[in-house]
Design an enzyme around this catalytic site. Structure first.
Site, PDB file in Angstrom:
ATOM      1  N   GLY A  44      21.479  88.469  76.717  1.00  0.00           N
ATOM      2  CA  GLY A  44      22.817  88.315  76.166  1.00  0.00           C
ATOM      3  C   GLY A  44      23.816  88.998  77.078  1.00  0.00           C
ATOM      4  O   GLY A  44      23.463  89.932  77.804  1.00  0.00           O
ATOM      5  N   GLN A  49      31.512  92.804  79.697  1.00  0.00           N
ATOM      6  CA  GLN A  49      30.497  93.363  80.601  1.00  0.00           C
ATOM      7  C   GLN A  49      30.689  92.895  82.038  1.00  0.00           C
ATOM      8  O   GLN A  49      30.069  93.439  82.953  1.00  0.00           O
ATOM      9  CB  GLN A  49      29.086  92.992  80.124  1.00  0.00           C
ATOM     10  CG  GLN A  49      28.664  93.730  78.859  1.00  0.00           C
ATOM     11  CD  GLN A  49      27.221  93.435  78.502  1.00  0.00           C
ATOM     12  OE1 GLN A  49      26.937  92.415  77.895  1.00  0.00           O
ATOM     13  NE2 GLN A  49      26.304  94.298  78.910  1.00  0.00           N
ATOM     14  N   CYS A  91      20.381  97.494  77.256  1.00  0.00           N
ATOM     15  CA  CYS A  91      21.654  96.837  77.561  1.00  0.00           C
ATOM     16  C   CYS A  91      21.883  96.869  79.065  1.00  0.00           C
ATOM     17  O   CYS A  91      21.641  97.891  79.708  1.00  0.00           O
ATOM     18  CB  CYS A  91      22.778  97.583  76.842  1.00  0.00           C
ATOM     19  SG  CYS A  91      24.403  96.889  77.135  1.00  0.00           S
ATOM     20  N   LEU A  92      22.369  95.750  79.614  1.00  0.00           N
ATOM     21  CA  LEU A  92      22.630  95.692  81.058  1.00  0.00           C
ATOM     22  C   LEU A  92      23.694  96.710  81.474  1.00  0.00           C
ATOM     23  O   LEU A  92      23.727  97.126  82.628  1.00  0.00           O
ATOM     24  CB  LEU A  92      23.067  94.284  81.460  1.00  0.00           C
ATOM     25  CG  LEU A  92      22.005  93.179  81.312  1.00  0.00           C
ATOM     26  CD1 LEU A  92      22.628  91.810  81.553  1.00  0.00           C
ATOM     27  CD2 LEU A  92      20.830  93.402  82.252  1.00  0.00           C
ATOM     28  N   HIS A 133      24.169  92.625  68.675  1.00  0.00           N
ATOM     29  CA  HIS A 133      24.403  93.486  69.847  1.00  0.00           C
ATOM     30  C   HIS A 133      25.623  92.988  70.627  1.00  0.00           C
ATOM     31  O   HIS A 133      26.485  93.780  71.034  1.00  0.00           O
ATOM     32  CB  HIS A 133      23.135  93.490  70.717  1.00  0.00           C
ATOM     33  CG  HIS A 133      23.218  94.301  71.969  1.00  0.00           C
ATOM     34  ND1 HIS A 133      22.486  95.461  72.171  1.00  0.00           N
ATOM     35  CD2 HIS A 133      23.937  94.137  73.106  1.00  0.00           C
ATOM     36  CE1 HIS A 133      22.770  95.950  73.366  1.00  0.00           C
ATOM     37  NE2 HIS A 133      23.641  95.170  73.966  1.00  0.00           N
ATOM     38  N   GLU A 134      25.718  91.662  70.815  1.00  0.00           N
ATOM     39  CA  GLU A 134      26.830  91.096  71.605  1.00  0.00           C
ATOM     40  C   GLU A 134      28.153  91.166  70.837  1.00  0.00           C
ATOM     41  O   GLU A 134      29.194  91.457  71.424  1.00  0.00           O
ATOM     42  CB  GLU A 134      26.531  89.652  72.023  1.00  0.00           C
ATOM     43  CG  GLU A 134      25.324  89.486  72.941  1.00  0.00           C
ATOM     44  CD  GLU A 134      25.274  90.469  74.095  1.00  0.00           C
ATOM     45  OE1 GLU A 134      26.326  90.811  74.656  1.00  0.00           O
ATOM     46  OE2 GLU A 134      24.162  90.932  74.432  1.00  0.00           O
ATOM     47  N   HIS A 137      29.515  94.482  71.304  1.00  0.00           N
ATOM     48  CA  HIS A 137      30.173  94.605  72.623  1.00  0.00           C
ATOM     49  C   HIS A 137      31.633  94.165  72.535  1.00  0.00           C
ATOM     50  O   HIS A 137      32.525  94.810  73.072  1.00  0.00           O
ATOM     51  CB  HIS A 137      29.490  93.718  73.667  1.00  0.00           C
ATOM     52  CG  HIS A 137      28.400  94.393  74.435  1.00  0.00           C
ATOM     53  ND1 HIS A 137      28.611  95.513  75.195  1.00  0.00           N
ATOM     54  CD2 HIS A 137      27.081  94.100  74.577  1.00  0.00           C
ATOM     55  CE1 HIS A 137      27.473  95.876  75.766  1.00  0.00           C
ATOM     56  NE2 HIS A 137      26.528  95.029  75.411  1.00  0.00           N
TER      57      HIS A 137
HETATM   58 CO    CO Z   1      24.516  95.039  75.868  1.00  0.00          CO
END
Ligand code: CO
Length: 186
Positions: A44, A49, A91-92, A133-134, A137
């Site tokens: 995701g 991000q 998470c990235l 999660h997204e 963000h």
């Molecule tokens: Co993330």
């Protein structure tokens, strides 16, 4: 592929803006987001991000062995289960850290597509977790903050002080959390 923004950069810690123009620029952004997500082995990615403060997220949980793919524009959780699931998340934008996070077991989400048309998607399990999660963000919330919201971290640290590995993970999470709180309290 775009560079992924890491925690500490304000764009990750403030709510993104609603998409109002459904044009070619939006299509390009989404294409870049998918490319960046797949090349980074993520499941995701939210637009902030890659530094774009708009309510756009792409999700494809196939690389994690699950089913579910969706492009979410202006998503809103309309309803959710009473039941939670607890599972580790990463998470990235927070490389190398994995923490348990509570999420609703199933959700119903309203979102818009590339043409601005409204849809509802029902998701459960891993896919529902990824969507939550997204959406977090897009509201400027990282999973690390959810971990501190859901657990008494000082007590976990005290109860596990002999577990070197657990202490290291929690100390790292604390450093990140403190940094985020400083940014948000500015
Ligand atoms: Co993330």
């Amino acid at each position: 592929m775009k560079e992924i923004v890491i925690y500490g950069n304000e764009v990750l810690h403030i709510p993104t803006k609603e998409v109002k123009e459904f044009n070619g620029e939006l299509k390009n952004l989404i294409d870049e987001m998918y490319e960046t997500m797949y090349k980074s082995n993520g499941v995701g990615l939210a637009a902030n991000q890659i530094g774009v403060p708009l309510k756009v997220a792409v999700i494809d949980v196939a690389p994690a062995g699950h089913e579910g793919k969706v492009t979410l524009i202006n998503p809103k959780i309309k309803s959710h289960s009473k039941k939670f699931i607890l599972d580790d998340e990463g998470c990235l934008s927070v490389p190398g850290l994995y923490l348990p996070v509570l999420r609703y077991q199933s959700i119903s989400v309203e979102y818009q597509d590339l043409e601005g048309k409204k849809h509802i998607i029902n998701a459960e399990g891993y896919f529902a977790k990824a969507i939550q999660h997204e959406i977090d963000h897009l509201e400027g919330i990282l999973f690390v903050e959810r971990f501190f919201e859901h657990f008494d971290v000082e007590k976990i640290l005290e109860d596990n002080k002999d577990n070197e590995e657990a202490v290291k993970i929690i100390e790292t999470a604390k450093e990140i959390y403190d940094k985020i709180r400083k940014i948000k309290n500015k």
